[in-house]
Each structure stands twice: as structure tokens, then as C-alpha cells.
Design a protein around this motif. Structure first.
Motif, PDB file in Angstrom:
ATOM      1  N   CYS A 138      -1.583   3.708  -4.557  1.00 35.44           N
ATOM      2  CA  CYS A 138      -2.400   2.479  -4.448  1.00 35.44           C
ATOM      3  C   CYS A 138      -2.668   2.214  -2.971  1.00 35.44           C
ATOM      4  O   CYS A 138      -2.007   1.384  -2.348  1.00 35.44           O
ATOM      5  CB  CYS A 138      -1.744   1.291  -5.149  1.00 35.44           C
ATOM      6  SG  CYS A 138      -0.096   0.859  -4.586  1.00 35.44           S
ATOM      7  N   PRO A 139      -3.642   2.917  -2.412  1.00 33.85           N
ATOM      8  CA  PRO A 139      -3.900   2.849  -0.964  1.00 33.85           C
ATOM      9  C   PRO A 139      -4.142   1.444  -0.423  1.00 33.85           C
ATOM     10  O   PRO A 139      -3.820   1.162   0.725  1.00 33.85           O
ATOM     11  CB  PRO A 139      -5.145   3.720  -0.782  1.00 33.85           C
ATOM     12  CG  PRO A 139      -5.207   4.586  -1.994  1.00 33.85           C
ATOM     13  CD  PRO A 139      -4.537   3.840  -3.094  1.00 33.85           C
ATOM     14  N   ASP A 140      -4.703   0.559  -1.231  1.00 34.52           N
ATOM     15  CA  ASP A 140      -4.986  -0.802  -0.771  1.00 34.52           C
ATOM     16  C   ASP A 140      -3.918  -1.790  -1.201  1.00 34.52           C
ATOM     17  O   ASP A 140      -4.051  -2.991  -0.943  1.00 34.52           O
ATOM     18  CB  ASP A 140      -6.342  -1.261  -1.318  1.00 34.52           C
ATOM     19  CG  ASP A 140      -7.488  -0.409  -0.798  1.00 34.52           C
ATOM     20  OD1 ASP A 140      -7.413   0.029   0.368  1.00 34.52           O
ATOM     21  OD2 ASP A 140      -8.439  -0.173  -1.563  1.00 34.52           O
ATOM     22  N   PRO A 188       0.819  -1.217   0.000  1.00 34.83           N
ATOM     23  CA  PRO A 188       0.000   0.000   0.000  1.00 34.83           C
ATOM     24  C   PRO A 188       0.855   1.270   0.000  1.00 34.83           C
ATOM     25  O   PRO A 188       1.877   1.352   0.676  1.00 34.83           O
ATOM     26  CB  PRO A 188      -0.803  -0.122   1.297  1.00 34.83           C
ATOM     27  CG  PRO A 188      -0.880  -1.594   1.552  1.00 34.83           C
ATOM     28  CD  PRO A 188       0.457  -2.132   1.082  1.00 34.83           C
ATOM     29  N   HIS A 189       0.426   2.226  -0.785  1.00 36.79           N
ATOM     30  CA  HIS A 189       1.030   3.558  -0.862  1.00 36.79           C
ATOM     31  C   HIS A 189      -0.118   4.549  -0.743  1.00 36.79           C
ATOM     32  O   HIS A 189      -1.101   4.443  -1.486  1.00 36.79           O
ATOM     33  CB  HIS A 189       1.771   3.741  -2.190  1.00 36.79           C
ATOM     34  CG  HIS A 189       2.440   5.070  -2.337  1.00 36.79           C
ATOM     35  ND1 HIS A 189       1.763   6.197  -2.747  1.00 36.79           N
ATOM     36  CD2 HIS A 189       3.716   5.451  -2.124  1.00 36.79           C
ATOM     37  CE1 HIS A 189       2.597   7.208  -2.792  1.00 36.79           C
ATOM     38  NE2 HIS A 189       3.793   6.792  -2.413  1.00 36.79           N
ATOM     39  N   GLU A 190       0.005   5.475   0.154  1.00 35.88           N
ATOM     40  CA  GLU A 190      -1.088   6.386   0.496  1.00 35.88           C
ATOM     41  C   GLU A 190      -1.773   7.015  -0.713  1.00 35.88           C
ATOM     42  O   GLU A 190      -2.996   7.102  -0.770  1.00 35.88           O
ATOM     43  CB  GLU A 190      -0.545   7.474   1.428  1.00 35.88           C
ATOM     44  CG  GLU A 190      -1.597   8.381   2.004  1.00 35.88           C
ATOM     45  CD  GLU A 190      -0.993   9.377   2.982  1.00 35.88           C
ATOM     46  OE1 GLU A 190      -1.280  10.574   2.835  1.00 35.88           O
ATOM     47  OE2 GLU A 190      -0.238   8.947   3.882  1.00 35.88           O
ATOM     48  N   GLU A 191      -1.003   7.429  -1.694  1.00 35.55           N
ATOM     49  CA  GLU A 191      -1.584   8.128  -2.841  1.00 35.55           C
ATOM     50  C   GLU A 191      -1.758   7.242  -4.068  1.00 35.55           C
ATOM     51  O   GLU A 191      -2.774   7.318  -4.754  1.00 35.55           O
ATOM     52  CB  GLU A 191      -0.708   9.327  -3.217  1.00 35.55           C
ATOM     53  CG  GLU A 191      -0.665  10.401  -2.157  1.00 35.55           C
ATOM     54  CD  GLU A 191       0.329  11.490  -2.491  1.00 35.55           C
ATOM     55  OE1 GLU A 191       0.777  11.579  -3.659  1.00 35.55           O
ATOM     56  OE2 GLU A 191       0.681  12.248  -1.571  1.00 35.55           O
ATOM     57  N   GLU A 215       7.791  -1.867  -2.798  1.00 35.62           N
ATOM     58  CA  GLU A 215       7.353  -0.718  -2.005  1.00 35.62           C
ATOM     59  C   GLU A 215       7.685   0.550  -2.787  1.00 35.62           C
ATOM     60  O   GLU A 215       8.816   0.715  -3.251  1.00 35.62           O
ATOM     61  CB  GLU A 215       8.063  -0.691  -0.657  1.00 35.62           C
ATOM     62  CG  GLU A 215       7.660   0.490   0.201  1.00 35.62           C
ATOM     63  CD  GLU A 215       8.354   0.529   1.552  1.00 35.62           C
ATOM     64  OE1 GLU A 215       8.253   1.566   2.218  1.00 35.62           O
ATOM     65  OE2 GLU A 215       9.003  -0.471   1.939  1.00 35.62           O
ATOM     66  N   LYS A 248       7.546   6.919  -0.070  1.00 38.67           N
ATOM     67  CA  LYS A 248       6.568   7.978   0.187  1.00 38.67           C
ATOM     68  C   LYS A 248       6.859   9.221  -0.633  1.00 38.67           C
ATOM     69  O   LYS A 248       5.957   9.925  -1.055  1.00 38.67           O
ATOM     70  CB  LYS A 248       6.561   8.309   1.683  1.00 38.67           C
ATOM     71  CG  LYS A 248       5.499   9.297   2.079  1.00 38.67           C
ATOM     72  CD  LYS A 248       5.422   9.467   3.578  1.00 38.67           C
ATOM     73  CE  LYS A 248       4.288  10.406   3.936  1.00 38.67           C
ATOM     74  NZ  LYS A 248       4.125  10.534   5.374  1.00 38.67           N
ATOM     75  N   TYR A 249       8.127   9.505  -0.854  1.00 38.63           N
ATOM     76  CA  TYR A 249       8.528  10.707  -1.582  1.00 38.63           C
ATOM     77  C   TYR A 249       9.398  10.338  -2.778  1.00 38.63           C
ATOM     78  O   TYR A 249      10.016   9.288  -2.796  1.00 38.63           O
ATOM     79  CB  TYR A 249       9.325  11.658  -0.681  1.00 38.63           C
ATOM     80  CG  TYR A 249       8.582  12.097   0.535  1.00 38.63           C
ATOM     81  CD1 TYR A 249       7.530  13.009   0.442  1.00 38.63           C
ATOM     82  CD2 TYR A 249       8.910  11.600   1.786  1.00 38.63           C
ATOM     83  CE1 TYR A 249       6.835  13.399   1.570  1.00 38.63           C
ATOM     84  CE2 TYR A 249       8.218  11.993   2.925  1.00 38.63           C
ATOM     85  CZ  TYR A 249       7.186  12.897   2.808  1.00 38.63           C
ATOM     86  OH  TYR A 249       6.481  13.284   3.916  1.00 38.63           O
TER      87      TYR A 249
END
Length: 112
Positions: A13-15, A8-11, A99, A102-103
Motif C-alpha cells: 500500500c504505497p500511499d 505506507p508500504h512500498e509494495e 506498520e 518491509k520483509y
């Protein structure tokens, strides 16, 4: 067929996502064709670090990065030993767990 599991990646692919990949495809192309919009400012020619990912499982199944990729990765945010540019990470016959950091740093756009 090989599976690529995107954590999951917040923006982007959140799921998270479990995707099918053909050997010979890049991790980036698999993500993009399945709606995971990993940035790729250089249009997939190994000239930036915006498509940086961390290969949590299956790293050893990938060919080693070349010198250009390694030099670029040194500039990536959140660099780890299992970091790769997703435009250069070519799927083989082993499943991967990816993964997306985040940035990302777009050195051209951010004037670095």
C-alpha cells in the motif's frame, strides 16, 4: 466504527490506507478485504509469521498474544515489542496504526 491506519508500504500500500473495521475482526481480515495483500501462508491459523505487523498506536487495546503467537513471533523478521501476527490481532474499539514490515519470512517456503 474503529479505524485502522496502515502506514505506507512500498509494495502492499504505497500511499498507506485508512480503513474502517468492526470490533471482532482481525487486522489481517480488514487488510485483505480492502486490497492490502499481507501474506498469510498458514491461512490465518497462527502457524507461521508471514502476517507479522507492528502496532505503532493502539497496541494496548489488543488482547495479549497467547504463548503460540509469542513463540512464532520470536522467528519473525524485524521483531519489535509491539509486534503481532495480524491474523491474531483482533480489533476492539480503539483506533490502530499498523506498520507492515518491509520483509517477511516464510519458514516453510524458505526451508528454515
Amino acid at each position: 466504527m474503529t479505524q485502522i491506519i496502515f502506514l505506507p508500504h512500498e509494495e502492499l500500500c504505497p500511499d498507506g490506507a485508512v480503513l474502517e473495521a468492526q470490533p471482532g475482526e482481525s487486522v489481517l481480515n480488514v487488510a485483505l478485504k480492502n486490497g492490502i495483500g499481507i501474506e498469510h501462508a498458514c491461512e490465518k491459523v497462527c502457524a507461521c509469521t508471514t502476517c507479522h505487523v507492528i502496532v505503532r498506536e493502539g497496541f494496548d487495546s489488543l488482547d495479549e498474544g497467547d504463548e503460540l503467537e509469542e513463540d512464532l513471533l520470536d522467528k519473525a523478521w524485524g521483531l519489535e515489542a509491539e509486534s503481532r501476527l495480524s491474523c491474531q490481532a483482533i480489533v476492539k474499539d480503539e483506533d490502530l496504526v499498523i506498520e507492515i514490515p518491509k520483509y517477511t519470512l516464510n519458514h516453510a517456503a524458505e526451508d528454515h
